[in-house]
Design an enzyme around this catalytic site. Structure first.
Site, short mmCIF file in Angstrom:
data_model
loop_
_atom_site.label_atom_id
_atom_site.label_comp_id
_atom_site.label_asym_id
_atom_site.label_seq_id
_atom_site.Cartn_x
_atom_site.Cartn_y
_atom_site.Cartn_z
CG ASP A 107 -23.41 -9.03 85.23
OD1 ASP A 107 -23.83 -10.00 84.57
OD2 ASP A 107 -23.33 -9.02 86.46
N GLY A 108 -22.39 -9.96 81.94
CA GLY A 108 -21.45 -10.73 81.14
C GLY A 108 -21.21 -10.04 79.80
CG ASP A 116 -28.71 -11.08 87.43
OD1 ASP A 116 -28.78 -10.30 86.46
OD2 ASP A 116 -28.38 -12.28 87.32
CB THR A 126 -30.66 -9.77 82.41
OG1 THR A 126 -30.97 -10.92 83.21
CG2 THR A 126 -30.19 -8.67 83.34
NE ARG A 150 -23.68 -19.62 76.64
CZ ARG A 150 -22.63 -20.41 76.94
NH1 ARG A 150 -22.59 -21.65 76.53
NH2 ARG A 150 -21.60 -19.94 77.62
NE ARG A 200 -29.12 -19.35 85.44
CZ ARG A 200 -28.90 -19.58 84.16
NH1 ARG A 200 -28.29 -20.65 83.76
NH2 ARG A 200 -29.31 -18.72 83.24
CG ASP A 205 -32.23 -13.82 86.09
OD1 ASP A 205 -33.40 -14.19 85.92
OD2 ASP A 205 -31.26 -14.58 85.93
N GLY A 215 -29.16 -13.91 77.23
CA GLY A 215 -30.56 -14.32 77.14
C GLY A 215 -31.43 -13.19 76.65
#
Lengths: 325, 325, 325, 325
Positions: free
Chosen positions: D103-104, D129, D125, D72, D171, D127, D11
């Site tokens: 991290d992906g 996270d 990111t 993606r 999320r 988030d 993202g």
């Protein structure tokens, strides 16, 4: 008409890019190629042309400044220089020119038209000071930035129970001052178009305090005098007040254009292409009563003075003329 | 502990209201009544106290300035004046005081503590210049406003291919300049903590242009010199550049506080109440490594100098030290 | 006329506070006391009146929402309830009422006037959907927030080369959609007032991509259908596009009002007081051609439909009808 | 090391462009050429490389999204695909790769490193996270946008004395919810990391109202449940409250990055180049205690859970746990 060009001239104003984008989109709609001229009339004379595609402009609609750059170029008042420009335009097989700028810039468009090359103006200046049109690209954005700055300053003004004098742009026109001043609920608005009595200003500020305000705000158009000089004069008539002066200067010119600036810029940009196609020139596109209108550049340049909204000015006088028993 | 008071002192800073709100909410959580002191130490001496309820503060968390007002009051350096304050505090049955302000304001809190009245400080100043804590309330907001202004100015700078020098706040500390300067991608940052060579600054600007930049930005902390003087000196070493100077001044102080300022203000406000309850005083609450920390005011006032982030300063030097072949 | 009251009714709209402030200031100018009615017609019937001073309103001019609160109150359609309101008004020695709200709210003002109590309306609704006036308080602010959100979303849309459908407010009126849509340079604008062919929308989006756009934006007024349903239908005709839907919903309603909203709210607020003083009622104050105008409420309520700006709608069709060879 | 490449993956997040700009500037500082890979790992495999100059990046530092686009591309988990990427990298004579993403995305960088091609990650990111680093690019900007939206909504909430539930992104991580929630002075914050009792939430809201609040705000992280479902459940336990739900969704992702995001992105971007030069790979650059730090990607990917700031969460519980007698 196969190919037209567009340039921006004079001070940059938020929304100019939206006008450029509309010129490109409308040109394409009519099967016309659009070239951008970089650095205004200077680039016109030097042949600094670039092709403009949808990809070039579609992000720009939301950005301030001018993607085509602008430059001062007093040399363009000379006919010899104007002829050089026409030479460049013909060399690049351009059939018409759109000039986005102030009334000074319209003079160049008029000169080219008189020399046989069709040119049309679009009013772009934050000062809103072009005779004829009620709206110029950038005014709403500049007013918005000025207002946000005044709002910011009012936080500090209230925290210290102070009087602030905020100098906003407007060398000859008090429009930014009037709009931002009323919107900010300011105690007094000082503009070049209207005389004022500094003791009366101080009296209104005192009346506001007596009525319970915890800060006071005076909005000053730069055309009246510099804020330092004003604060000096003001402090003499209101020595009991704690006064500070701030100049907003260049921050007013930038930032993303407001919706209003982008919409009217888009309307005028598209219209200017239509007018060129229909063989018109020596005119500029503006706004009257929120609708598109067309103005003669000759008449515009002969008019000496932009008309400020007196109703707003008078309204502020009224609102701050409180009854004190 | 049944009743405590809170005041703001020195220059206002966005986020002070969030700290006040946290003091009130945390007080209520512990069954403690909270009074607000209006106009800082001046109001303390004059007994200008108001009760603070949830209803009074819950909208204020998002607003700049200080709802309790602030004032300069050098008289508070005198012990006689401090004793008057303690008299007022006792008269109103107040058991502890929280002072939100700069290190100058902490001196008052320390003096009260030494005279037997428990007081605790919370760092609130946009300059981020208090020894000990890495964070002061208002810095993030002021930096944000400064950055937005620089972004705005860059639109105009690019449109005219100009060099702008923007003077930001920071009399002794270059923090706003460094953060806003790096964030804006500026060519040079001039701060009071580091010497600079004006010819080197001009060289970096030239290198940026040679590398393709269409405008240049220099960020100047006010503590170095006024922007007019800087532009004058700069124009002498870089006469070929088109340079303009802008002072942001008071707009940096206002506006809604950022989330970061509100969150840390809330953390520190709540913590200060907890500390008072646990019998602590003569200290201030700050942030180290993003966590709450407690600092001795005596030590703080003895320290002469705030430490600027040299890594950021050096980073900018590196990024603008381009290789030109 | 010694004492008047002001209330806000229906959905809140940014700028309502500026109108309230103008009513208070203008009242004071004429030596008239102003009471605020809390919670609209409900508070009117319940006698929920508060005095309004300069101190109460001078900070509010810059804030969204309504400081007087608002509430739904369908009971006010009953004459019995209206008579209770008049009783309260008389009990508090109030001579006239100003109602800020949508055309639904004007019905109440008309009813009171018919029952002998003078009332005047001021148009306040973000939808800009009141017959007669070209401007309603809150529209410019809502459009501005919608546009900023669309600008934000376009960053993500471009990063992923996606098509976004953004649902903006407007149950019966496409004004926010049209203004924000053109300002954002969107590919298509879907409004309740105009039919559309979803395959044509997809074609325009494809044409934009073919012309070099790296993202696409469709602006949808809520009155047409929900964004989820639209995305579903759209994905069927344009399965090759990566489409996402977003609803802006309540964020459009809040935030500080724009300068334009505050200025017109101020104009109308002051004018409404003048009209009451001059014995007028059963009317509302609006804007035509950027100037104050007065409208009959009876006629307004009989009109079935607000007129959307078709020129803007058509313009967007034109700009996105690109020539593809 | 003569030539490196940089890509963005996953993202988009505001500040990614500032990191790209720093990579380019720092590369140039060390005499290294920088290529941009468009569309993340997909573009890497397809050889979609573009040269990056100072001129390309110097305006982008202030813009959201990613100028390099992102996509993606689950296929990159296959070793065969990874080998194709290395082939492309070698063909273009690239010596190292910098990957900006979550991290992906770091998994891809690790895979390339294991296959012999040096790659380094930068956490990007909204988030926040990613295990290890305390800071990810985009979090501060997303939190800021979320907070402004909540502030906007609170205007309407107060006008109608309503309770609003605002769903923010996150999320698996409640960071945006916690920061924006505390900053907004919200009554309750619901995050995936902590259990909650919906009746207790309603009780806190009621206590706030009893204490004088004129509106209530609940901030909900999307990872807990959708806002519609939450409002449904909430309305059952608090049928006396007027509740509305809003989802902020994609607006949180866009907009100009904050100063903080740009500064840390710049720090990490420059550091990643230095690390590549010093022969490091299979790591990512992050922030601990506001300073640069280096993390092992293997360890990061093994960690199952990001740690939320419990102190902030607990603080909010405390502040809203008012004493009601």
């Amino acid at each position: 008409m196969k190919r037209i060009a567009v340039l921006t001239s004079g001070g940059d104003a938020p929304g100019m890019n939206a006008a450029i984008r509309a010129v490109v989109e409308q040109g394409l709609h009519h099967g016309i190629e659009v070239l951008g001229v970089r650095f205004g009339y200077k680039g016109l004379v030097e042949g600094d042309f670039i092709p403009l595609s949808i990809a070039d402009v579609h992000h720009k609609v939301k950005r301030g400044g001018t993607m085509l750059y602008t430059a001062r170029y007093p040399e363009f008042r000379e006919e010899a220089t104007q002829l050089l420009a026409i030479e460049q335009l013909k060399k690049h097989e351009i059939d018409g020119l759109i000039v986005i700028g102030g009334d000074g810039s319209f003079g160049g468009a008029l000169a080219l038209t008189k020399l046989g090359f069709p040119a049309i103006g679009i009013p772009g200046t934050i000062d809103n000071d072009i005779p004829g049109t009620e709206y110029t690209i950038g005014f709403d954005s500049a007013m918005t930035v000025a207002l946000e700055a005044i709002d910011n300053i009012s936080d500090t003004a209230a925290s210290h129970n102070r009087t602030f004098v905020v100098e906003v742009m407007g060398r000859h026109a008090g429009d930014i001052a009037i709009w931002a001043g009323i919107a900010a609920g300011s105690d007094a608005i000082i503009i070049p178009e209207e005389s004022y009595d500094i003791a009366d200003v101080a009296r209104r500020v005192d009346a506001g305090r007596a009525a319970g305000k915890d800060y006071s705000m005076i909005v000053l158009a730069e055309g009246v005098m510099g804020v330092e000089e004003f604060v000096k004069q003001y402090s003499e008539v209101a020595p009991h007040q704690s006064v500070r002066g701030v100049t907003l200067s260049h921050i007013q010119r930038g930032g993303n254009p407001t919706g209003r600036d982008r919409v009217f810029a888009t309307l005028m940009g598209a219209k200017s292409v239509d007018l060129l196609i229909h063989g018109q020139s020596g005119i500029y596109v503006g706004i009257i009563n929120e609708e598109l209108a067309v103005f003669d550049i000759v008449e515009t340049l002969e008019k000496t003075k932009h008309k400020v909204r007196e109703d707003l000015y008078e309204l502020n006088l009224e609102l701050t003329e409180r009854i004190i028993d």
